[in-house]
Design a protein around this motif. Sequence first.
Motif, PDB file in Angstrom:
ATOM      1  N   THR A  32     -22.792 -68.852 -12.506  1.00  0.00           N
ATOM      2  CA  THR A  32     -21.471 -68.788 -13.146  1.00  0.00           C
ATOM      3  C   THR A  32     -21.269 -67.429 -13.812  1.00  0.00           C
ATOM      4  O   THR A  32     -20.196 -66.818 -13.708  1.00  0.00           O
ATOM      5  N   GLY A  33     -22.304 -66.958 -14.509  1.00  0.00           N
ATOM      6  CA  GLY A  33     -22.206 -65.642 -15.147  1.00  0.00           C
ATOM      7  C   GLY A  33     -21.988 -64.532 -14.141  1.00  0.00           C
ATOM      8  O   GLY A  33     -21.203 -63.605 -14.379  1.00  0.00           O
ATOM      9  N   PHE A  34     -22.659 -64.613 -12.978  1.00  0.00           N
ATOM     10  CA  PHE A  34     -22.470 -63.599 -11.934  1.00  0.00           C
ATOM     11  C   PHE A  34     -21.008 -63.591 -11.468  1.00  0.00           C
ATOM     12  O   PHE A  34     -20.396 -62.527 -11.316  1.00  0.00           O
ATOM     13  N   CYS A  35     -20.458 -64.788 -11.219  1.00  0.00           N
ATOM     14  CA  CYS A  35     -19.087 -64.880 -10.711  1.00  0.00           C
ATOM     15  C   CYS A  35     -18.075 -64.394 -11.750  1.00  0.00           C
ATOM     16  O   CYS A  35     -17.061 -63.776 -11.404  1.00  0.00           O
ATOM     17  N   GLN A  36     -18.335 -64.676 -13.008  1.00  0.00           N
ATOM     18  CA  GLN A  36     -17.419 -64.212 -14.046  1.00  0.00           C
ATOM     19  C   GLN A  36     -17.369 -62.693 -14.088  1.00  0.00           C
ATOM     20  O   GLN A  36     -16.304 -62.091 -14.272  1.00  0.00           O
ATOM     21  N   LYS A  37     -18.516 -62.055 -13.917  1.00  0.00           N
ATOM     22  CA  LYS A  37     -18.538 -60.593 -13.879  1.00  0.00           C
ATOM     23  C   LYS A  37     -17.861 -60.068 -12.615  1.00  0.00           C
ATOM     24  O   LYS A  37     -17.117 -59.081 -12.648  1.00  0.00           O
ATOM     25  N   LEU A  38     -18.116 -60.729 -11.496  1.00  0.00           N
ATOM     26  CA  LEU A  38     -17.562 -60.266 -10.214  1.00  0.00           C
ATOM     27  C   LEU A  38     -16.051 -60.483 -10.143  1.00  0.00           C
ATOM     28  O   LEU A  38     -15.311 -59.597  -9.713  1.00  0.00           O
ATOM     29  N   PHE A  39     -15.570 -61.668 -10.585  1.00  0.00           N
ATOM     30  CA  PHE A  39     -14.163 -62.008 -10.449  1.00  0.00           C
ATOM     31  C   PHE A  39     -13.334 -61.599 -11.656  1.00  0.00           C
ATOM     32  O   PHE A  39     -12.107 -61.547 -11.578  1.00  0.00           O
ATOM     33  N   GLY A  40     -13.994 -61.349 -12.787  1.00  0.00           N
ATOM     34  CA  GLY A  40     -13.256 -60.962 -13.994  1.00  0.00           C
ATOM     35  C   GLY A  40     -12.451 -62.090 -14.602  1.00  0.00           C
ATOM     36  O   GLY A  40     -11.376 -61.852 -15.163  1.00  0.00           O
ATOM     37  N   CYS A  41     -12.926 -63.323 -14.488  1.00  0.00           N
ATOM     38  CA  CYS A  41     -12.210 -64.456 -15.088  1.00  0.00           C
ATOM     39  C   CYS A  41     -13.224 -65.517 -15.515  1.00  0.00           C
ATOM     40  O   CYS A  41     -14.392 -65.481 -15.118  1.00  0.00           O
ATOM     41  N   ASN A  42     -12.783 -66.450 -16.343  1.00  0.00           N
ATOM     42  CA  ASN A  42     -13.654 -67.540 -16.773  1.00  0.00           C
ATOM     43  C   ASN A  42     -13.891 -68.489 -15.599  1.00  0.00           C
ATOM     44  O   ASN A  42     -12.965 -68.838 -14.861  1.00  0.00           O
ATOM     45  N   CYS A  43     -15.135 -68.897 -15.414  1.00  0.00           N
ATOM     46  CA  CYS A  43     -15.497 -69.791 -14.308  1.00  0.00           C
ATOM     47  C   CYS A  43     -16.294 -70.971 -14.831  1.00  0.00           C
ATOM     48  O   CYS A  43     -16.817 -70.952 -15.952  1.00  0.00           O
ATOM     49  N   TRP A  44     -16.422 -71.991 -13.978  1.00  0.00           N
ATOM     50  CA  TRP A  44     -17.190 -73.180 -14.327  1.00  0.00           C
ATOM     51  C   TRP A  44     -17.883 -73.676 -13.062  1.00  0.00           C
ATOM     52  O   TRP A  44     -17.293 -73.651 -11.979  1.00  0.00           O
ATOM     53  N   PRO A  45     -19.148 -74.138 -13.180  1.00  0.00           N
ATOM     54  CA  PRO A  45     -19.879 -74.584 -11.988  1.00  0.00           C
ATOM     55  C   PRO A  45     -19.663 -76.071 -11.706  1.00  0.00           C
ATOM     56  O   PRO A  45     -19.398 -76.868 -12.610  1.00  0.00           O
ATOM     57  N   ARG A  46     -19.824 -76.411 -10.439  1.00  0.00           N
ATOM     58  CA  ARG A  46     -19.752 -77.815 -10.024  1.00  0.00           C
ATOM     59  C   ARG A  46     -20.875 -78.047  -9.018  1.00  0.00           C
ATOM     60  O   ARG A  46     -20.879 -77.454  -7.942  1.00  0.00           O
ATOM     61  N   GLN A  47     -21.842 -78.912  -9.376  1.00  0.00           N
ATOM     62  CA  GLN A  47     -22.979 -79.149  -8.481  1.00  0.00           C
ATOM     63  C   GLN A  47     -22.613 -80.229  -7.482  1.00  0.00           C
ATOM     64  O   GLN A  47     -22.163 -81.314  -7.844  1.00  0.00           O
ATOM     65  N   GLY A  94     -28.065 -70.156 -19.471  1.00  0.00           N
ATOM     66  CA  GLY A  94     -28.097 -69.509 -18.160  1.00  0.00           C
ATOM     67  C   GLY A  94     -27.094 -68.380 -18.084  1.00  0.00           C
ATOM     68  O   GLY A  94     -27.398 -67.290 -17.577  1.00  0.00           O
ATOM     69  N   GLN A  95     -25.873 -68.604 -18.596  1.00  0.00           N
ATOM     70  CA  GLN A  95     -24.849 -67.555 -18.589  1.00  0.00           C
ATOM     71  C   GLN A  95     -25.258 -66.378 -19.454  1.00  0.00           C
ATOM     72  O   GLN A  95     -24.990 -65.231 -19.128  1.00  0.00           O
ATOM     73  N   ARG A  96     -25.920 -66.671 -20.584  1.00  0.00           N
ATOM     74  CA  ARG A  96     -26.286 -65.601 -21.513  1.00  0.00           C
ATOM     75  C   ARG A  96     -27.498 -64.794 -21.038  1.00  0.00           C
ATOM     76  O   ARG A  96     -27.786 -63.747 -21.606  1.00  0.00           O
ATOM     77  N   SER A  97     -28.193 -65.283 -20.028  1.00  0.00           N
ATOM     78  CA  SER A  97     -29.469 -64.666 -19.656  1.00  0.00           C
ATOM     79  C   SER A  97     -29.375 -63.756 -18.441  1.00  0.00           C
ATOM     80  O   SER A  97     -30.390 -63.470 -17.802  1.00  0.00           O
ATOM     81  N   ILE A  98     -28.169 -63.287 -18.107  1.00  0.00           N
ATOM     82  CA  ILE A  98     -28.016 -62.590 -16.830  1.00  0.00           C
ATOM     83  C   ILE A  98     -28.000 -61.068 -16.943  1.00  0.00           C
ATOM     84  O   ILE A  98     -27.810 -60.392 -15.927  1.00  0.00           O
ATOM     85  N   ASP A  99     -28.186 -60.511 -18.129  1.00  0.00           N
ATOM     86  CA  ASP A  99     -28.053 -59.062 -18.274  1.00  0.00           C
ATOM     87  C   ASP A  99     -28.984 -58.299 -17.324  1.00  0.00           C
ATOM     88  O   ASP A  99     -28.560 -57.404 -16.590  1.00  0.00           O
ATOM     89  N   GLU A 100     -30.281 -58.628 -17.355  1.00  0.00           N
ATOM     90  CA  GLU A 100     -31.226 -57.938 -16.477  1.00  0.00           C
ATOM     91  C   GLU A 100     -30.978 -58.297 -15.018  1.00  0.00           C
ATOM     92  O   GLU A 100     -31.132 -57.448 -14.120  1.00  0.00           O
ATOM     93  N   ASP A 101     -30.549 -59.562 -14.769  1.00  0.00           N
ATOM     94  CA  ASP A 101     -30.217 -59.961 -13.397  1.00  0.00           C
ATOM     95  C   ASP A 101     -29.070 -59.107 -12.864  1.00  0.00           C
ATOM     96  O   ASP A 101     -29.093 -58.627 -11.725  1.00  0.00           O
TER      97      ASP A 101
END
Length: 371
Positions: A148-163, A70-77
């Motif tokens: 998670t990938g969106f937030c990492q790009k937006l915040f500029g830091c490593n993130c982790w999801p919690r459902q 999911g994190q790797r698939s966000i380029d076009e998104d």
Amino acid sequence: MDTHPHRPPETQSVEVCGLEYRWDLARGSFTIGGVAGVAFFRDSSLARLLVGFLTTLGPHRFALMLLAEGQRSIDEDWDIIAARPSFEAGFEELAKYAYTAGWGRWELVTIDREARRGVFRVHNGWEGAVQRATALNWGVGLVAGKFTGFCQKLFGCNCWPRQTRFIADGDAWDEIVVEPSQRTVADELGALADAGLATHADLQRLLADLKLSAATRERALTERDRMVEELQDKLHIIAEQRVAIAALSTPIVQLWDEVLAVPIVGAIDAERTGRLMEKLLASIIDSKSRFAILDVTGVETIDAATADNFVRIIRAVQLLGAHGVLSGIVPAVAQTLVDLGVDLSGVRTFANLREALKACLAEPGRARRHA
């Protein structure tokens, strides 16, 4: 001429919520807003595919796989998000692609840039729906990875999801909270390896990630070394330029036998005072001069620190047995010196350089005129 008048056109399209769905019937493919897509029967074909992966990999490993992909698939998104004036507007645009393609309705609940925290909901998402249909629950790893990938790009830091909410458990939606974290997929796979639970594929992937990280670090170090070298070269050039500028900004002129003049322009700080004093004292000794005229015609304003620096230079000249004098004090500077209470006792001052030179030459036995 078309010999099959009833054959459908090779491309057909329909617009949904401003997005064009186009089918290339000759090639058997379709796009959504120009992005290639594929359709599954959710509760049969897609469900069986995912359950097969789950059975083979195990729930923890399977969830990690979905999260990573999911994190790797966000380029076009991200291209879609970045084309809008804000993350919120971009996410709203991307959500159109999601719900018109059967991914459910994506909702951005909150995005806190200061805390670097995002909360997302997926209403009737296909991941949760498949799990509810199969009575399984492995979490919505693929879409959580995207968020998670969106937030990492937006915040500029490593993130982790919690459902925090699960359609598979009967909740009205799947809810994912994304926050800064030190956890990574590579670390999780490493933990599996440490526990002896890793498969051969896990170990191969972990090794590949480690090699990639090492190569990335090596490139970063090489780039850092290159930048350090460039900065050192620039600092060296700047230092040389400062020396040259300092020499030009405070020249020492031999006006007459035993008479030196120092025309000063601009402010004179402690560093410049030190350089000037060292250069002037050396010149006095080398030329055996008896007078040093500090001409401040080019100084339009003065403060207490600058005035004190002038006095320090003159006192230093006097310690060598020479005479230091000031010339060219403009009315505004004179008024400031009075207001500041600067002690100029024992310091001779003159209106201009010409008057100062005449006074030096008039001193008996002080300065010898050229024949």
